[in-house]
Design a protein around this motif. Structure first.
Motif: not given
Length: 159
Positions: A4-10, A40-41, A57-59, A62-64
């Protein structure tokens, strides 16, 4: 192996999406790849350190939610261990030999990863002392995973 690649944003740029799709296709013969994007924030220009901590922390929360029990988690962070391509291939091979069947790579947003995610990681990896856009980092990571599989299979790959 499940990766899995877990990433922030599109990823907005077509050329990056095309690169990601190409390496995902190539990796299909070696592993089961899953790319998970979390929202993403918005980070204002000149955000305070406290505001950046809140954003991370918010991101991070979501990752967790996507981190699986029993998965080996590798966080990408600039101030971490650097490996060359052969060392990275060796790391993936060793993890497989040690029974890891699920790897999760985590790529943070534009200001990095939350400390809680960094602490949760089983391993921290840096690709360079340089900073790369987090969307481009997806292509770089997938290319290096593909290269690692080619190295481990003793198959040719252009240099």
């Amino acid at each position: 192996m499940n990766i899995d690649v877990i990433c922030v944003g599109k990823v907005k740029e077509r050329y990056l999406r095309d690169g990601i799709a190409e390496y995902a296709k190539r990796l299909g013969r070696y592993c089961k790849l899953n790319i998970l994007e979390v929202a993403d924030e918005k980070t204002p220009d000149h955000a305070s350190e406290g505001m950046e901590r809140q954003i991370k922390a918010k991101e991070g929360e979501r990752i967790a939610r996507h981190i699986k029990p029993g998965a080996f988690v590798i966080a990408l962070a600039i101030d971490s261990q650097q490996l060359d391509s052969v060392g990275f291939a060796r790391k993936i091979s060793q993890l497989g030999l040690q029974g890891a069947s699920h790897l999760q790579f985590i790529i943070g947003g534009s200001i990095g990863l939350d400390d809680a995610i960094l602490r949760r990681a089983n391993y921290r990896l840096s690709f360079s002392n340089m900073t790369f856009p987090h969307q481009l980092m997806r292509v770089i990571l997938l290319e290096q995973i593909y290269r690692a599989y080619k190295i481990n299979a003793h198959e040719p790959y252009h240099k």
